[in-house]
Design a protein around this motif. Structure first.
Motif, PDB file in Angstrom:
ATOM      1  N   MET A 241       6.636  -6.468 -18.331  1.00 29.20           N
ATOM      2  CA  MET A 241       6.487  -6.836 -16.929  1.00 29.20           C
ATOM      3  C   MET A 241       5.650  -5.817 -16.167  1.00 29.20           C
ATOM      4  O   MET A 241       5.541  -5.888 -14.957  1.00 29.20           O
ATOM      5  N   ASN A 242       5.066  -4.865 -16.879  1.00 35.23           N
ATOM      6  CA  ASN A 242       4.279  -3.831 -16.213  1.00 35.23           C
ATOM      7  C   ASN A 242       2.929  -4.384 -15.770  1.00 35.23           C
ATOM      8  O   ASN A 242       2.358  -5.248 -16.433  1.00 35.23           O
ATOM      9  N   PRO A 243       2.390  -3.873 -14.676  1.00 30.53           N
ATOM     10  CA  PRO A 243       1.066  -4.318 -14.236  1.00 30.53           C
ATOM     11  C   PRO A 243      -0.003  -3.824 -15.209  1.00 30.53           C
ATOM     12  O   PRO A 243       0.242  -2.944 -16.031  1.00 30.53           O
ATOM     13  N   SER A 244      -1.176  -4.392 -15.087  1.00 29.48           N
ATOM     14  CA  SER A 244      -2.276  -4.021 -15.965  1.00 29.48           C
ATOM     15  C   SER A 244      -2.660  -2.555 -15.758  1.00 29.48           C
ATOM     16  O   SER A 244      -2.372  -1.957 -14.722  1.00 29.48           O
ATOM     17  N   LYS A 245      -3.338  -1.983 -16.735  1.00 29.59           N
ATOM     18  CA  LYS A 245      -3.801  -0.594 -16.636  1.00 29.59           C
ATOM     19  C   LYS A 245      -4.717  -0.429 -15.423  1.00 29.59           C
ATOM     20  O   LYS A 245      -4.681   0.599 -14.756  1.00 29.59           O
ATOM     21  N   GLN A 246      -5.525  -1.429 -15.131  1.00 32.05           N
ATOM     22  CA  GLN A 246      -6.408  -1.355 -13.964  1.00 32.05           C
ATOM     23  C   GLN A 246      -5.603  -1.123 -12.686  1.00 32.05           C
ATOM     24  O   GLN A 246      -5.999  -0.349 -11.824  1.00 32.05           O
ATOM     25  N   LEU A 247      -4.459  -1.770 -12.574  1.00 31.39           N
ATOM     26  CA  LEU A 247      -3.625  -1.588 -11.384  1.00 31.39           C
ATOM     27  C   LEU A 247      -2.827  -0.293 -11.434  1.00 31.39           C
ATOM     28  O   LEU A 247      -2.685   0.384 -10.414  1.00 31.39           O
ATOM     29  N   THR A 248      -2.297   0.072 -12.599  1.00 34.73           N
ATOM     30  CA  THR A 248      -1.525   1.308 -12.661  1.00 34.73           C
ATOM     31  C   THR A 248      -2.413   2.531 -12.473  1.00 34.73           C
ATOM     32  O   THR A 248      -1.955   3.567 -12.008  1.00 34.73           O
ATOM     33  N   ASP A 249      -3.686   2.415 -12.808  1.00 33.89           N
ATOM     34  CA  ASP A 249      -4.622   3.516 -12.556  1.00 33.89           C
ATOM     35  C   ASP A 249      -4.997   3.610 -11.079  1.00 33.89           C
ATOM     36  O   ASP A 249      -5.538   4.621 -10.634  1.00 33.89           O
ATOM     37  N   HIS A 250      -4.733   2.552 -10.324  1.00 40.46           N
ATOM     38  CA  HIS A 250      -5.048   2.485  -8.895  1.00 40.46           C
ATOM     39  C   HIS A 250      -3.857   1.865  -8.156  1.00 40.46           C
ATOM     40  O   HIS A 250      -3.954   0.750  -7.635  1.00 40.46           O
ATOM     41  N   PRO A 251      -2.724   2.583  -8.082  1.00 40.27           N
ATOM     42  CA  PRO A 251      -1.510   1.980  -7.506  1.00 40.27           C
ATOM     43  C   PRO A 251      -1.672   1.510  -6.074  1.00 40.27           C
ATOM     44  O   PRO A 251      -0.950   0.621  -5.632  1.00 40.27           O
ATOM     45  N   TYR A 252      -2.629   2.062  -5.337  1.00 38.18           N
ATOM     46  CA  TYR A 252      -2.832   1.630  -3.950  1.00 38.18           C
ATOM     47  C   TYR A 252      -3.199   0.155  -3.873  1.00 38.18           C
ATOM     48  O   TYR A 252      -3.022  -0.478  -2.832  1.00 38.18           O
ATOM     49  N   LYS A 253      -3.677  -0.421  -4.974  1.00 41.44           N
ATOM     50  CA  LYS A 253      -4.003  -1.851  -4.977  1.00 41.44           C
ATOM     51  C   LYS A 253      -2.750  -2.721  -4.958  1.00 41.44           C
ATOM     52  O   LYS A 253      -2.839  -3.928  -4.757  1.00 41.44           O
ATOM     53  N   LEU A 254      -1.592  -2.111  -5.172  1.00 44.70           N
ATOM     54  CA  LEU A 254      -0.330  -2.850  -5.155  1.00 44.70           C
ATOM     55  C   LEU A 254       0.427  -2.681  -3.836  1.00 44.70           C
ATOM     56  O   LEU A 254       1.539  -3.182  -3.685  1.00 44.70           O
ATOM     57  N   ALA A 255      -0.165  -1.971  -2.888  1.00 47.98           N
ATOM     58  CA  ALA A 255       0.481  -1.800  -1.583  1.00 47.98           C
ATOM     59  C   ALA A 255       0.501  -3.133  -0.837  1.00 47.98           C
ATOM     60  O   ALA A 255      -0.472  -3.890  -0.872  1.00 47.98           O
ATOM     61  N   VAL A 256       1.610  -3.430  -0.209  1.00 47.56           N
ATOM     62  CA  VAL A 256       1.743  -4.637   0.619  1.00 47.56           C
ATOM     63  C   VAL A 256       2.418  -4.248   1.928  1.00 47.56           C
ATOM     64  O   VAL A 256       3.103  -3.228   2.012  1.00 47.56           O
ATOM     65  N   ASP A 257       2.238  -5.068   2.938  1.00 49.11           N
ATOM     66  CA  ASP A 257       2.867  -4.804   4.230  1.00 49.11           C
ATOM     67  C   ASP A 257       4.352  -5.155   4.179  1.00 49.11           C
ATOM     68  O   ASP A 257       4.755  -6.108   3.502  1.00 49.11           O
ATOM     69  N   PRO A 258       5.157  -4.424   4.930  1.00 52.41           N
ATOM     70  CA  PRO A 258       6.588  -4.738   4.997  1.00 52.41           C
ATOM     71  C   PRO A 258       6.806  -5.984   5.841  1.00 52.41           C
ATOM     72  O   PRO A 258       5.934  -6.389   6.605  1.00 52.41           O
ATOM     73  N   PHE A 259       7.991  -6.565   5.700  1.00 53.55           N
ATOM     74  CA  PHE A 259       8.334  -7.711   6.542  1.00 53.55           C
ATOM     75  C   PHE A 259       9.840  -7.852   6.639  1.00 53.55           C
ATOM     76  O   PHE A 259      10.587  -7.380   5.779  1.00 53.55           O
ATOM     77  N   CYS A 260      10.260  -8.491   7.703  1.00 53.41           N
ATOM     78  CA  CYS A 260      11.680  -8.770   7.912  1.00 53.41           C
ATOM     79  C   CYS A 260      12.036 -10.022   7.114  1.00 53.41           C
ATOM     80  O   CYS A 260      11.389 -11.062   7.260  1.00 53.41           O
ATOM     81  N   ILE A 261      13.035  -9.928   6.280  1.00 53.15           N
ATOM     82  CA  ILE A 261      13.512 -11.087   5.527  1.00 53.15           C
ATOM     83  C   ILE A 261      14.415 -11.927   6.421  1.00 53.15           C
ATOM     84  O   ILE A 261      14.198 -13.112   6.603  1.00 53.15           O
ATOM     85  N   LYS A 262      15.401 -11.274   7.005  1.00 57.82           N
ATOM     86  CA  LYS A 262      16.291 -11.939   7.958  1.00 57.82           C
ATOM     87  C   LYS A 262      17.185 -10.884   8.588  1.00 57.82           C
ATOM     88  O   LYS A 262      17.733 -10.034   7.895  1.00 57.82           O
ATOM     89  N   GLY A 263      17.320 -10.951   9.892  1.00 62.71           N
ATOM     90  CA  GLY A 263      18.215 -10.039  10.591  1.00 62.71           C
ATOM     91  C   GLY A 263      17.867  -8.583  10.357  1.00 62.71           C
ATOM     92  O   GLY A 263      16.773  -8.148  10.703  1.00 62.71           O
ATOM     93  N   ASN A 264      18.778  -7.851   9.740  1.00 60.83           N
ATOM     94  CA  ASN A 264      18.597  -6.417   9.535  1.00 60.83           C
ATOM     95  C   ASN A 264      18.095  -6.057   8.132  1.00 60.83           C
ATOM     96  O   ASN A 264      18.155  -4.907   7.721  1.00 60.83           O
ATOM     97  N   LEU A 265      17.590  -7.044   7.386  1.00 60.53           N
ATOM     98  CA  LEU A 265      17.124  -6.857   6.009  1.00 60.53           C
ATOM     99  C   LEU A 265      15.602  -6.959   5.948  1.00 60.53           C
ATOM    100  O   LEU A 265      15.029  -7.955   6.403  1.00 60.53           O
ATOM    101  N   TYR A 266      14.973  -5.922   5.378  1.00 58.64           N
ATOM    102  CA  TYR A 266      13.512  -5.833   5.316  1.00 58.64           C
ATOM    103  C   TYR A 266      13.035  -5.584   3.887  1.00 58.64           C
ATOM    104  O   TYR A 266      13.704  -4.882   3.118  1.00 58.64           O
ATOM    105  N   PHE A 267      11.863  -6.125   3.560  1.00 55.85           N
ATOM    106  CA  PHE A 267      11.178  -5.749   2.321  1.00 55.85           C
ATOM    107  C   PHE A 267      10.242  -4.608   2.674  1.00 55.85           C
ATOM    108  O   PHE A 267       9.423  -4.721   3.584  1.00 55.85           O
ATOM    109  N   VAL A 268      10.355  -3.485   1.945  1.00 57.05           N
ATOM    110  CA  VAL A 268       9.508  -2.323   2.201  1.00 57.05           C
ATOM    111  C   VAL A 268       8.822  -1.825   0.928  1.00 57.05           C
ATOM    112  O   VAL A 268       8.245  -0.751   0.906  1.00 57.05           O
ATOM    113  N   GLY A 269       8.879  -2.601  -0.143  1.00 55.21           N
ATOM    114  CA  GLY A 269       8.356  -2.174  -1.435  1.00 55.21           C
ATOM    115  C   GLY A 269       6.866  -2.393  -1.601  1.00 55.21           C
ATOM    116  O   GLY A 269       6.126  -2.608  -0.638  1.00 55.21           O
TER     117      GLY A 269
END
Length: 163
Positions: free
Chosen positions: A12-40
């Motif tokens: 399930m690991n990302p490709s070497k191209q992505l692991t060599d450039h982890p910034y390409k996997l950055a995503v914006d956070p968002f509120c899922i519901k109420g007090n629960l947020y995705f920050v990964g």
């Protein structure tokens, strides 16, 4: 030679191209519901709960993704120093790799299931190998307390049932 896989889901690991450039996997956070947020990051699940009496992180990323998680916590208006508890869902490096780094700037307590904590303690060399496969600076950890199936963690206005 067949590539070694991790766990029952295969590689399930990302490709070497992505692991060599982890910034390409950055995503914006968002509120899922109420007090629960995705920050990964795109590759690593990390959720934040605002309990009203401090923050709870559900899983943390490997260290190379930690800057994105910290930045995401700031983006949604919280201070990472307010993390009080880290709950690790299971003993895979991509769910705990940066715990010791986070502990350097918070007083967060860390918990994981009793079964996983015992396995990590019995097989430190196996977990060191897993940690190294995810890159430098990932480390195993010793939890502050362990969890039983069905146990409820209560902090502030939030209850978390462990299953």
């Amino acid at each position: 030679m067949q590539k070694k896989t991790f766990g029952r889901f295969g590689n399930m690991n990302p490709s070497k191209q992505l692991t060599d450039h982890p910034y390409k996997l950055a995503v914006d956070p968002f509120c899922i519901k109420g007090n629960l947020y995705f920050v990964g990051a795109a590759q690593n699940s990390c959720h934040l709960i605002d309990t009203g009496e401090g923050l709870v992180l559900l899983d943390v990323p490997p260290t190379e993704y930690l800057p994105f998680v910290i930045n995401n916590i700031w983006k949604i208006g919280f201070n990472p120093e307010d993390i009080k508890l880290i709950v690790v869902s299971h003993a895979h490096t991509d769910h705990y790799g940066s715990i010791n780094a986070i502990r350097t700037f918070t007083n967060a307590k860390v918990c994981i299931s009793k079964v996983d904590a015992e396995d990590m303690a019995k097989k430190p060399l196996v977990y060191e190998q897993f940690d190294a496969e995810f890159g430098p600076y990932n480390e195993s950890f010793t939890p502050d307390f362990t969890l039983e199936d069905g146990q409820i963690i209560e902090i502030g206005n939030t209850q978390i049932r462990c299953v």
